[in-house]
Design a protein around this motif. Structure first.
Motif, PDB file in Angstrom:
ATOM      1  N   GLU A   1       0.827  -1.200   0.000  1.00 26.24           N
ATOM      2  CA  GLU A   1       0.000   0.000   0.000  1.00 26.24           C
ATOM      3  C   GLU A   1       0.865   1.256   0.000  1.00 26.24           C
ATOM      4  O   GLU A   1       0.546   2.249  -0.666  1.00 26.24           O
ATOM      5  CB  GLU A   1      -0.928  -0.014   1.214  1.00 26.24           C
ATOM      6  N   THR A   2       1.955   1.216   0.737  1.00 25.71           N
ATOM      7  CA  THR A   2       2.872   2.353   0.766  1.00 25.71           C
ATOM      8  C   THR A   2       3.510   2.568  -0.596  1.00 25.71           C
ATOM      9  O   THR A   2       3.620   3.700  -1.078  1.00 25.71           O
ATOM     10  CB  THR A   2       3.963   2.121   1.823  1.00 25.71           C
ATOM     11  N   VAL A   3       3.934   1.494  -1.217  1.00 24.46           N
ATOM     12  CA  VAL A   3       4.553   1.585  -2.543  1.00 24.46           C
ATOM     13  C   VAL A   3       3.568   2.169  -3.549  1.00 24.46           C
ATOM     14  O   VAL A   3       3.920   3.052  -4.348  1.00 24.46           O
ATOM     15  CB  VAL A   3       5.039   0.190  -2.997  1.00 24.46           C
ATOM     16  N   ARG A   4       2.345   1.707  -3.527  1.00 24.37           N
ATOM     17  CA  ARG A   4       1.354   2.196  -4.491  1.00 24.37           C
ATOM     18  C   ARG A   4       1.010   3.659  -4.247  1.00 24.37           C
ATOM     19  O   ARG A   4       0.781   4.415  -5.193  1.00 24.37           O
ATOM     20  CB  ARG A   4       0.106   1.323  -4.430  1.00 24.37           C
ATOM     21  N   LEU A   5       0.988   4.058  -2.992  1.00 23.73           N
ATOM     22  CA  LEU A   5       0.733   5.456  -2.681  1.00 23.73           C
ATOM     23  C   LEU A   5       1.862   6.338  -3.215  1.00 23.73           C
ATOM     24  O   LEU A   5       1.614   7.379  -3.839  1.00 23.73           O
ATOM     25  CB  LEU A   5       0.585   5.640  -1.172  1.00 23.73           C
ATOM     26  N   GLU A   6       3.100   5.931  -2.957  1.00 21.02           N
ATOM     27  CA  GLU A   6       4.241   6.719  -3.434  1.00 21.02           C
ATOM     28  C   GLU A   6       4.262   6.775  -4.952  1.00 21.02           C
ATOM     29  O   GLU A   6       4.579   7.810  -5.541  1.00 21.02           O
ATOM     30  CB  GLU A   6       5.551   6.114  -2.910  1.00 21.02           C
ATOM     31  N   HIS A   7       3.927   5.678  -5.593  1.00 19.06           N
ATOM     32  CA  HIS A   7       3.909   5.663  -7.055  1.00 19.06           C
ATOM     33  C   HIS A   7       2.819   6.589  -7.594  1.00 19.06           C
ATOM     34  O   HIS A   7       3.029   7.301  -8.593  1.00 19.06           O
ATOM     35  CB  HIS A   7       3.670   4.241  -7.553  1.00 19.06           C
ATOM     36  N   ALA A   8       1.669   6.596  -6.942  1.00 18.99           N
ATOM     37  CA  ALA A   8       0.590   7.479  -7.392  1.00 18.99           C
ATOM     38  C   ALA A   8       0.966   8.943  -7.209  1.00 18.99           C
ATOM     39  O   ALA A   8       0.582   9.804  -8.005  1.00 18.99           O
ATOM     40  CB  ALA A   8      -0.694   7.164  -6.622  1.00 18.99           C
TER      41      ALA A   8
ATOM     42  N   ALA B   1      11.445  -5.829 -11.500  1.00 12.09           N
ATOM     43  CA  ALA B   1      12.198  -4.728 -10.905  1.00 12.09           C
ATOM     44  C   ALA B   1      13.699  -4.911 -11.124  1.00 12.09           C
ATOM     45  O   ALA B   1      14.190  -6.001 -11.432  1.00 12.09           O
ATOM     46  CB  ALA B   1      11.899  -4.643  -9.403  1.00 12.09           C
ATOM     47  N   GLU B   2      14.426  -3.816 -10.961  1.00 11.42           N
ATOM     48  CA  GLU B   2      15.892  -3.861 -10.949  1.00 11.42           C
ATOM     49  C   GLU B   2      16.324  -4.365  -9.578  1.00 11.42           C
ATOM     50  O   GLU B   2      15.947  -3.798  -8.550  1.00 11.42           O
ATOM     51  CB  GLU B   2      16.443  -2.460 -11.203  1.00 11.42           C
ATOM     52  N   VAL B   3      17.120  -5.439  -9.548  1.00 13.43           N
ATOM     53  CA  VAL B   3      17.475  -6.089  -8.279  1.00 13.43           C
ATOM     54  C   VAL B   3      18.989  -6.129  -8.117  1.00 13.43           C
ATOM     55  O   VAL B   3      19.714  -6.529  -9.032  1.00 13.43           O
ATOM     56  CB  VAL B   3      16.902  -7.520  -8.203  1.00 13.43           C
ATOM     57  N   LEU B   4      19.452  -5.705  -6.953  1.00  7.59           N
ATOM     58  CA  LEU B   4      20.864  -5.795  -6.580  1.00  7.59           C
ATOM     59  C   LEU B   4      20.955  -6.611  -5.300  1.00  7.59           C
ATOM     60  O   LEU B   4      20.354  -6.260  -4.285  1.00  7.59           O
ATOM     61  CB  LEU B   4      21.456  -4.402  -6.364  1.00  7.59           C
ATOM     62  N   VAL B   5      21.690  -7.718  -5.350  1.00  2.00           N
ATOM     63  CA  VAL B   5      21.816  -8.609  -4.201  1.00  2.00           C
ATOM     64  C   VAL B   5      23.217  -8.464  -3.604  1.00  2.00           C
ATOM     65  O   VAL B   5      24.217  -8.572  -4.323  1.00  2.00           O
ATOM     66  CB  VAL B   5      21.576 -10.084  -4.597  1.00  2.00           C
ATOM     67  N   LEU B   6      23.279  -8.222  -2.298  1.00  2.00           N
ATOM     68  CA  LEU B   6      24.546  -8.135  -1.577  1.00  2.00           C
ATOM     69  C   LEU B   6      24.675  -9.385  -0.720  1.00  2.00           C
ATOM     70  O   LEU B   6      23.811  -9.656   0.125  1.00  2.00           O
ATOM     71  CB  LEU B   6      24.585  -6.881  -0.704  1.00  2.00           C
ATOM     72  N   THR B   7      25.731 -10.161  -0.943  1.00  2.00           N
ATOM     73  CA  THR B   7      25.899 -11.426  -0.221  1.00  2.00           C
ATOM     74  C   THR B   7      27.199 -11.430   0.572  1.00  2.00           C
ATOM     75  O   THR B   7      28.141 -10.708   0.254  1.00  2.00           O
ATOM     76  CB  THR B   7      25.905 -12.617  -1.198  1.00  2.00           C
TER      77      THR B   7
ATOM     78  N   ARG C   1       4.414  -8.578  -7.069  1.00  2.00           N
ATOM     79  CA  ARG C   1       2.994  -8.242  -7.164  1.00  2.00           C
ATOM     80  C   ARG C   1       2.744  -6.892  -7.837  1.00  2.00           C
ATOM     81  O   ARG C   1       1.604  -6.549  -8.119  1.00  2.00           O
ATOM     82  CB  ARG C   1       2.380  -8.226  -5.752  1.00  2.00           C
ATOM     83  N   ASN C   2       3.821  -6.149  -8.086  1.00  2.00           N
ATOM     84  CA  ASN C   2       3.677  -4.819  -8.681  1.00  2.00           C
ATOM     85  C   ASN C   2       4.671  -4.632  -9.825  1.00  2.00           C
ATOM     86  O   ASN C   2       5.542  -3.755  -9.779  1.00  2.00           O
ATOM     87  CB  ASN C   2       3.887  -3.746  -7.607  1.00  2.00           C
ATOM     88  N   PRO C   3       4.565  -5.446 -10.863  1.00  2.00           N
ATOM     89  CA  PRO C   3       5.550  -5.386 -11.948  1.00  2.00           C
ATOM     90  C   PRO C   3       5.509  -4.091 -12.754  1.00  2.00           C
ATOM     91  O   PRO C   3       6.487  -3.748 -13.419  1.00  2.00           O
ATOM     92  CB  PRO C   3       5.177  -6.592 -12.826  1.00  2.00           C
ATOM     93  N   SER C   4       4.406  -3.357 -12.699  1.00  2.00           N
ATOM     94  CA  SER C   4       4.298  -2.127 -13.491  1.00  2.00           C
ATOM     95  C   SER C   4       4.854  -0.908 -12.769  1.00  2.00           C
ATOM     96  O   SER C   4       4.963   0.170 -13.360  1.00  2.00           O
ATOM     97  CB  SER C   4       2.834  -1.868 -13.853  1.00  2.00           C
ATOM     98  N   ILE C   5       5.215  -1.040 -11.497  1.00  2.00           N
ATOM     99  CA  ILE C   5       5.780   0.073 -10.728  1.00  2.00           C
ATOM    100  C   ILE C   5       7.298   0.010 -10.821  1.00  2.00           C
ATOM    101  O   ILE C   5       7.901  -1.064 -10.722  1.00  2.00           O
ATOM    102  CB  ILE C   5       5.315   0.016  -9.262  1.00  2.00           C
ATOM    103  N   ASP C   6       7.915   1.162 -11.009  1.00  2.00           N
ATOM    104  CA  ASP C   6       9.371   1.231 -11.139  1.00  2.00           C
ATOM    105  C   ASP C   6      10.007   1.061  -9.764  1.00  2.00           C
ATOM    106  O   ASP C   6      10.078   2.006  -8.974  1.00  2.00           O
ATOM    107  CB  ASP C   6       9.767   2.571 -11.757  1.00  2.00           C
TER     108      ASP C   6
ATOM    109  N   ARG D   1      13.098   7.195 -14.571  1.00  5.92           N
ATOM    110  CA  ARG D   1      12.963   5.836 -15.094  1.00  5.92           C
ATOM    111  C   ARG D   1      14.301   5.247 -15.532  1.00  5.92           C
ATOM    112  O   ARG D   1      14.554   4.070 -15.365  1.00  5.92           O
ATOM    113  CB  ARG D   1      11.976   5.861 -16.269  1.00  5.92           C
ATOM    114  N   ARG D   2      15.181   6.086 -16.088  1.00  7.69           N
ATOM    115  CA  ARG D   2      16.464   5.594 -16.582  1.00  7.69           C
ATOM    116  C   ARG D   2      17.601   6.321 -15.882  1.00  7.69           C
ATOM    117  O   ARG D   2      17.509   7.510 -15.573  1.00  7.69           O
ATOM    118  CB  ARG D   2      16.567   5.797 -18.103  1.00  7.69           C
TER     119      ARG D   2
END
Length: 735
Positions: free
Chosen positions: A208-215, A358-364, A240-245, A421-422
């Protein structure tokens, strides 16, 4: 310490059942001497823990402008809508005084070079003290808060949502608050100790927070930083939100919890008597992280070893009494609940990896004693379509709390920071901080820097050669054009000395292959190519050079490119440039000052053993080089002459007893007011040949004069350092 960590800049109560009030300005909530929290803001009615307050009459608004506000348990305030009404004259001065801290820095749109990112000012001790202040149960649900240490971000900064790990406190970024707060709107999720919200409920809250910020800001990316359990939460929301950056950064995500070393201990934990549970947090503290690395966060590597040991001992001594806080953070019931929560989180996230866009960066971590993080990073990079990994071989599970890991530096070095976006290498660039300067030049390339002891000379307007960089303009746009030494050995000292002497960042344009990630692997460490990007390297394209000059930068250009940097044996100090001028007219368009320079010293540092021709005669190795170059970007067409489409390879070299590297920056060439003249190809070609000639002349001068340097030999330089201060600049030849 206690009062300082009860201070938060707090976002709206984005939790189920609460009325949402979107802030236009955040509120400073703090512990007052009398114990109440004070909020400096003009107040509108808001919901506290789900109960809407009574409406405030308009006539009373001014009287209530600065009254105390208590949210939750008194340690979490709320953000309020700010009315833009003018205060009465009697209160205006007081209001301005109290609000000044918010207005200071408002409108800031860039960071200064070598800014203070605050890394090392907070430690694990501060985390435990802060957690002690906020772990008391208040009956409230999970909620967001903004640490006051984050301060005021730059204009148009994206939102960063931190999702915590096993502890749930939300203070896991405490070492990074100051740095991240300058370039992000940071919000941290706090899950109270006694809260039993299931995974689906937490996921809905974040979603819900993500969708609010995106809106609210649809053109900005939203960052999700997930630590351990929070990594599963971030991946679930992203799926669950593939259309949000979304930009998802995972620190040892718990998606591998099914293979955790803690699995065999679960039955033991359940059967353990309550009287003995106080020992579990102490054991977990050693399983989850490296206490030595946690205690070394604020220790300066430059001080003598004896003082380092004393500081380390003091840090460990101060840390031990605070570990009792862990039993309050994860009591037995909470620990068992969290471990079962891990199971459901990992199961859900793993079932949805295919849906993540989404763009994903994993730190291991290489020393994670809780979960197999290294192997999990290898699995995730294969399972998620847009995923990269950076591996830290010497760190434990609590990666973000340990020494040497500056999260903002990692974000910058992987080109993960963007405001739209870029990613734009110019507008999204964040200048290096003082910590990055010290770490990059003292630890990463410290040995090469010490061995080479480079000396730089420049040329004044009247043609006089002087030691130092006083002959190079401090005000841009400036285009430094020079010779590319073997493997770019000259880069490090050049960038360092401009920062040290002139406080100027030289931004080099480099081969795009450095930025494409084709050489990355699931076990790639944060290494030298990443540090190039931290210090401003950009892909060599006409548009990037255009933007650098347009923003009055100091740009570094090597017309010879890879052909010079990967030259063949016997070609030392041979200037190999394209046939046509590639930069003169662009420099003239912006009135840029062109400074030609030469650099020598590669033959005093390494012995060239195998070049491209030698390697292509070796079976298997030649096939690897051909295959690699088939995937690389072609930089130039056949019209570029000898430099066209230089194959990439790693030269075979052996170190020598190091001599010294020398630089000479020629007399600056002004192009201001000459745009029309230099638009003519003939005139541009003449200036191009003049610049090339100046570079060759400068190298010839250095090769001759270096013979007069009494400190060219490393043993003479070591002797000088012994007799003088080690930090003293070592003299060179007299120009």
């Amino acid at each position: 310490m206690a009062s300082s960590f009860a201070n938060f800049l707090v976002s709206p109560p984005l939790v189920p059942g609460l009325e949402l009030v979107r802030p236009r300005r955040r509120v400073l909530a703090r512990n007052a001497p009398g114990g109440g929290d004070q909020a400096v803001s003009l107040l509108e009615p808001v919901a506290l823990n789900g109960t809407p307050p009574a409406p405030t009459p308009v006539a009373d608004k001014e009287e209530r402008s600065f009254e105390s506000v208590v949210g939750g348990n008194g340690r979490f305030g709320l953000a309020f809508e700010v009315e833009k009404e003018r205060l009465p004259a009697s209160k205006e001065k007081k209001g301005k005084e109290q609000l000044r801290r918010f207005d200071d820095g408002m409108g800031v749109d860039k960071l200064e070079i070598l800014w203070d990112d605050g890394y090392g000012s907070m430690t694990i001790k501060d985390y435990l003290d802060a957690s002690k202040e906020i772990l008391k149960p208040d009956g409230g649900p999970p909620r967001w808060f903004c640490p006051i240490e984050c301060g005021q971000p730059l204009k148009d900064s994206p939102v960063l949502l931190f999702l915590p790990g096993l502890d749930g406190m939300g203070m896991g970024l405490i070492l990074h608050h100051k740095a991240l707060g300058r370039v992000f709107e940071v919000r941290c999720l706090h899950i109270p100790v006694q809260d039993r919200t299931p995974f689906e409920g937490l996921m809905k809250l974040v979603e819900e927070t993500v969708r609010l910020e995106h809106a609210t800001s649809p053109k900005k990316p939203i960052y999700l930083v997930g630590d351990s359990f929070g990594g599963c939460l971030a991946l679930a929301v992203a799926s669950r939100n593939p259309s949000i950056d979304l930009v998802v950064i995972l620190a040892n995500p718990a998606t591998s919890f099914g293979r955790s070393q803690l699995q065999p201990l679960l039955p033991v934990l359940e059967a353990l008597p309550d009287e003995l549970h106080f020992t579990i947090p102490y054991l977990l503290s050693f399983v989850m992280g490296d206490p030595m690395k946690m205690a070394m966060v604020n220790i300066d590597d430059k001080i003598p070893p004896r003082l380092q040991l004393e500081q380390l001992s003091g840090n460990l001594t101060a840390l031990l009494p605070r570990l009792s806080t862990l039993s309050g953070i994860i009591p037995k019931g909470t620990l068992l609940w969290k471990l079962n929560l891990f199971k459901s989180a990992a199961s859900y996230a793993n079932s949805r990896l295919h849906a993540i866009r989404a763009e994903v960066l994993v730190l291991t971590s290489g020393k994670d004693n809780m979960i197999p993080s290294r192997e999990e990073g290898q699995r995730l990079v294969k399972s998620i379509r847009n995923c990269r990994v950076r591996h830290f071989k010497d760190n434990g599970h609590t990666l973000l709390m340990e020494e040497g890991i500056n999260l903002l530096t990692v974000i910058k070095g992987t080109r993960t920071y963007r405001r739209s976006r870029r990613h734009d290498d110019i507008s999204d660039f964040l200048p290096p901080s003082m910590w990055e300067f010290k770490t990059g030049f003292e630890q990463i390339i410290g040995l090469l820097r010490y061995a080479c002891s480079s000396v730089l000379y420049s040329t004044l307007e009247d043609g006089t050669i002087v030691k130092g960089l006083s002959g190079v303009p401090s005000k841009g746009p400036v285009l430094l054009v020079g010779y590319h030494m073997l493997m770019g050995f000259e880069l490090y000292s050049l960038v360092e000395e401009f920062l040290r002497e002139k406080n100027v960042l030289v931004r080099g344009v480099a081969h795009p292959e450095l930025f494409m990630g084709n050489v990355d692997s699931p076990t790639s460490e944060f290494s030298l190519p990443d540090w190039f990007k931290v210090f401003g390297a950009v892909p060599v394209t006409a548009s990037n050079l255009y933007k650098l000059l347009a923003t009055n930068s100091h740009a570094l250009l090597y017309p010879g490119g890879a052909r010079e940097a990967l030259h063949y044996k016997g070609e030392e100090y041979k200037v190999i440039w394209p046939d046509q001028p590639e930069f003169v007219r662009m420099a003239a368009r912006f009135g840029a000052t062109i400074v030609p320079f030469g650099a020598v010293g590669e033959d005093d540092i390494v012995e060239y053993v195998l070049d491209y021709n030698d390697m292509m005669k070796i079976p298997f190795l030649n096939d690897y080089i051909r295959e690699f170059n088939q995937k690389t970007i072609r930089m130039r067409d056949s019209g570029s002459g000898e430099v066209a489409n230089q194959p990439l390879f790693l030269p075979g070299i052996l170190p020598k007893v190091p001599g010294r590297m020398y630089y000479l920056f020629g007399k600056p060439i002004e192009t201001g007011g000459k745009e029309k003249i230099l638009m003519d190809k003939k005139n541009a070609s003449e200036l191009y040949l003049q610049i090339k000639s100046e570079v060759e002349r400068g190298m010839a001068y250095l090769l001759k004069k270096r013979k007069e340097d009494p400190y060219r030999n490393i043993f003479d330089r070591v002797t000088y350092r012994v007799l003088h201060s080690p930090s003293n600049e070592i003299p060179g030849f007299k120009p």
